[in-house]
Design a protein around this motif. Structure first.
Motif, PDB file in Angstrom:
ATOM      1  N   THR A 260      72.043  14.657  17.108  1.00 17.87           N
ATOM      2  CA  THR A 260      71.583  13.492  17.867  1.00 17.87           C
ATOM      3  C   THR A 260      71.827  12.182  17.137  1.00 17.87           C
ATOM      4  O   THR A 260      71.681  11.103  17.726  1.00 17.87           O
ATOM      5  CB  THR A 260      70.091  13.622  18.208  1.00 17.87           C
ATOM      6  OG1 THR A 260      69.340  13.853  17.004  1.00 17.87           O
ATOM      7  CG2 THR A 260      69.856  14.768  19.184  1.00 17.87           C
ATOM      8  N   LYS A 263      76.204   9.364  18.655  1.00 14.86           N
ATOM      9  CA  LYS A 263      76.114   8.925  20.049  1.00 14.86           C
ATOM     10  C   LYS A 263      77.494   8.510  20.550  1.00 14.86           C
ATOM     11  O   LYS A 263      78.246   7.869  19.814  1.00 14.86           O
ATOM     12  CB  LYS A 263      75.144   7.743  20.186  1.00 14.86           C
ATOM     13  CG  LYS A 263      73.724   8.005  19.705  1.00 14.86           C
ATOM     14  CD  LYS A 263      72.992   9.008  20.565  1.00 14.86           C
ATOM     15  CE  LYS A 263      71.497   9.053  20.210  1.00 14.86           C
ATOM     16  NZ  LYS A 263      71.190   9.419  18.850  1.00 14.86           N
ATOM     17  N   PRO A 264      77.848   8.846  21.794  1.00 12.88           N
ATOM     18  CA  PRO A 264      77.070   9.689  22.700  1.00 12.88           C
ATOM     19  C   PRO A 264      77.214  11.169  22.348  1.00 12.88           C
ATOM     20  O   PRO A 264      78.187  11.563  21.714  1.00 12.88           O
ATOM     21  CB  PRO A 264      77.687   9.388  24.063  1.00 12.88           C
ATOM     22  CG  PRO A 264      79.117   9.067  23.750  1.00 12.88           C
ATOM     23  CD  PRO A 264      79.088   8.367  22.410  1.00 12.88           C
ATOM     24  N   ILE A 265      76.264  11.978  22.798  1.00 12.12           N
ATOM     25  CA  ILE A 265      76.313  13.414  22.575  1.00 12.12           C
ATOM     26  C   ILE A 265      77.198  14.057  23.643  1.00 12.12           C
ATOM     27  O   ILE A 265      77.068  13.760  24.831  1.00 12.12           O
ATOM     28  CB  ILE A 265      74.898  14.025  22.633  1.00 12.12           C
ATOM     29  CG1 ILE A 265      74.039  13.457  21.510  1.00 12.12           C
ATOM     30  CG2 ILE A 265      74.955  15.541  22.525  1.00 12.12           C
ATOM     31  CD1 ILE A 265      72.604  13.919  21.542  1.00 12.12           C
ATOM     32  N   GLU A 266      78.087  14.936  23.204  1.00 10.87           N
ATOM     33  CA  GLU A 266      78.944  15.636  24.158  1.00 10.87           C
ATOM     34  C   GLU A 266      78.099  16.563  25.033  1.00 10.87           C
ATOM     35  O   GLU A 266      77.041  17.058  24.617  1.00 10.87           O
ATOM     36  CB  GLU A 266      80.009  16.452  23.418  1.00 10.87           C
ATOM     37  CG  GLU A 266      80.996  15.605  22.637  1.00 10.87           C
ATOM     38  CD  GLU A 266      82.063  16.443  21.954  1.00 10.87           C
ATOM     39  OE1 GLU A 266      82.073  17.673  22.172  1.00 10.87           O
ATOM     40  OE2 GLU A 266      82.865  15.866  21.201  1.00 10.87           O
ATOM     41  N   PHE A 270      74.763  18.794  24.233  1.00  8.67           N
ATOM     42  CA  PHE A 270      73.494  18.570  24.933  1.00  8.67           C
ATOM     43  C   PHE A 270      72.964  19.873  25.522  1.00  8.67           C
ATOM     44  O   PHE A 270      71.774  20.194  25.388  1.00  8.67           O
ATOM     45  CB  PHE A 270      73.674  17.530  26.043  1.00  8.67           C
ATOM     46  CG  PHE A 270      72.494  17.443  26.966  1.00  8.67           C
ATOM     47  CD1 PHE A 270      71.335  16.783  26.561  1.00  8.67           C
ATOM     48  CD2 PHE A 270      72.533  18.024  28.220  1.00  8.67           C
ATOM     49  CE1 PHE A 270      70.235  16.716  27.404  1.00  8.67           C
ATOM     50  CE2 PHE A 270      71.436  17.965  29.061  1.00  8.67           C
ATOM     51  CZ  PHE A 270      70.284  17.304  28.660  1.00  8.67           C
ATOM     52  N   GLU A 292      64.404  10.348  23.746  1.00  8.48           N
ATOM     53  CA  GLU A 292      65.198   9.758  22.672  1.00  8.48           C
ATOM     54  C   GLU A 292      66.658   9.586  23.077  1.00  8.48           C
ATOM     55  O   GLU A 292      67.305   8.603  22.715  1.00  8.48           O
ATOM     56  CB  GLU A 292      65.096  10.620  21.410  1.00  8.48           C
ATOM     57  CG  GLU A 292      65.922  10.145  20.234  1.00  8.48           C
ATOM     58  CD  GLU A 292      65.453   8.820  19.657  1.00  8.48           C
ATOM     59  OE1 GLU A 292      66.252   8.188  18.947  1.00  8.48           O
ATOM     60  OE2 GLU A 292      64.289   8.424  19.910  1.00  8.48           O
ATOM     61  N   LEU A 293      67.189  10.532  23.852  1.00  7.51           N
ATOM     62  CA  LEU A 293      68.573  10.419  24.318  1.00  7.51           C
ATOM     63  C   LEU A 293      68.734   9.248  25.277  1.00  7.51           C
ATOM     64  O   LEU A 293      69.720   8.512  25.226  1.00  7.51           O
ATOM     65  CB  LEU A 293      69.001  11.715  25.002  1.00  7.51           C
ATOM     66  CG  LEU A 293      69.240  12.932  24.110  1.00  7.51           C
ATOM     67  CD1 LEU A 293      69.697  14.113  24.961  1.00  7.51           C
ATOM     68  CD2 LEU A 293      70.280  12.650  23.037  1.00  7.51           C
ATOM     69  N   PRO A 296      67.127   5.521  22.698  1.00 12.22           N
ATOM     70  CA  PRO A 296      67.033   5.805  21.267  1.00 12.22           C
ATOM     71  C   PRO A 296      65.957   4.995  20.569  1.00 12.22           C
ATOM     72  O   PRO A 296      65.862   3.785  20.770  1.00 12.22           O
ATOM     73  CB  PRO A 296      68.421   5.441  20.737  1.00 12.22           C
ATOM     74  CG  PRO A 296      69.317   5.588  21.927  1.00 12.22           C
ATOM     75  CD  PRO A 296      68.496   5.174  23.106  1.00 12.22           C
TER      76      PRO A 296
END
Length: 300
Positions: A260, A263-266, A270, A292-293, A296
């Motif tokens: 985490t 950013k961004p998370i793939e 996720f 949080e995603l 943030p």
């Protein structure tokens, strides 16, 4: 008989490594040195120690270590002859005088019971000064707990202090993480083949920490982070069954924080994190994860 494989590239501390091999109290081993197209020619040192060490020296025209360190390890290991046990010794690390001797003295204790053997260690700097305490280990230890102790900085681990069965290596090889970062950690989990690791604490391997070594360098941090994330994904996916719930959650939480932070998370990451949260944590923690995603810092 033991094969000691030295993937050579840097000459700075190489003579100390060769001297430690020539100074072994038991000479029942063979050394295989693979030169990874180094700009530093060690021929003079090879000639100096060739009468003191049973060795084979191979020069490779193409440098592989820069793009795939594990590939260079592999081609060096391919030089090994009939020896059943292998050590990969860094070209800047040092064996204590009785390493080989105590290995043979312990052979009856671990033969057919272990495929990974390790020694006590101590870290040294670029002046060969000792800069850490001695790290000893339980004589018999489950591989997952060995890594868990390293994860919690109770102990340390690197490539040079291990001896492993060639037959186990042939089954799994070294996984090619970037910079070979954590490739050795994964190897000891896999090479152990569900057996415990056997430790010899009566002899030490001295591990060099210096700015010119990957382990001591502050560059390549991005590649190290990528390798860590890949290894921890393997770990949480496949190797947590021997740990208790608290220990499992510690490792999963560490993986979560590492992923985490990017950013961004793939989407695939996720979905995998969602699966881990459902499996190991409660709904409140999962809601914090989603919050949080989306925003943030809002869950702090």
């Amino acid at each position: 008989m033991i094969a000691i494989v030295v993937p050579y590239f840097k000459i700075t501390f190489f003579e100390e490594t060769l001297f430690s091999l020539a100074n072994q109290s038991n000479k029942n081993f063979k050394v295989y040195i693979g030169n990874d197209a180094s700009p530093d020619d060690p021929a003079e040192l090879i000639d100096k120690y060739s009468s003191k060490i049973n060795l084979k020296y191979q020069i490779y025209k193409e440098n592989w270590g820069r793009s795939s360190l594990t590939s260079h390890w592999k081609r060096c290991i391919e030089m090994v002859g009939s020896e059943e046990w292998i050590m990969i010794l860094g070209d800047d690390d040092i064996l204590g005088k009785t390493v080989v001797e105590t290995w043979y003295e312990s052979l009856d204790k671990f033969c057919r019971r272990a495929s990974v053997i390790r020694f006590a260690t101590q870290m040294i700097d670029d002046k060969s000064n000792k800069i850490s305490k001695s790290y000893n280990h339980p004589v018999w230890e489950i591989p997952e707990y060995s890594f868990y102790r390293k994860f919690n900085r109770i102990t340390r681990s690197s490539l040079s202090e291990y001896i492993f069965l060639k037959s186990s290596y042939r089954k799994y090889g070294f996984f090619p993480y970037p910079l070979a970062w954590h490739s050795d950690d994964r190897a000891w989990l896999e090479f152990s083949e569900s057996n415990k690791i056997f430790s010899i604490n009566d002899s030490k391997v001295y591990i060099r920490i210096s700015p010119i070594a990957i382990s001591g360098s502050k560059v390549n941090l991005t590649e190290k982070r990528i390798a860590r994330n890949q290894f921890f994904k393997y770990l949480v996916n496949s190797r947590l069954s021997k740990l208790n719930n608290t220990e499992k959650k510690e490792i999963v939480r560490s993986y979560h924080l590492s992923i985490t932070a990017i950013k961004p998370i793939e989407l695939s990451e996720f979905l995998f994190l969602t699966y881990l949260h459902i499996k190991y944590f409660d709904l409140i923690f999962f809601k914090k994860f989603l919050k949080e995603l989306i925003s943030p810092g809002s869950s702090k």
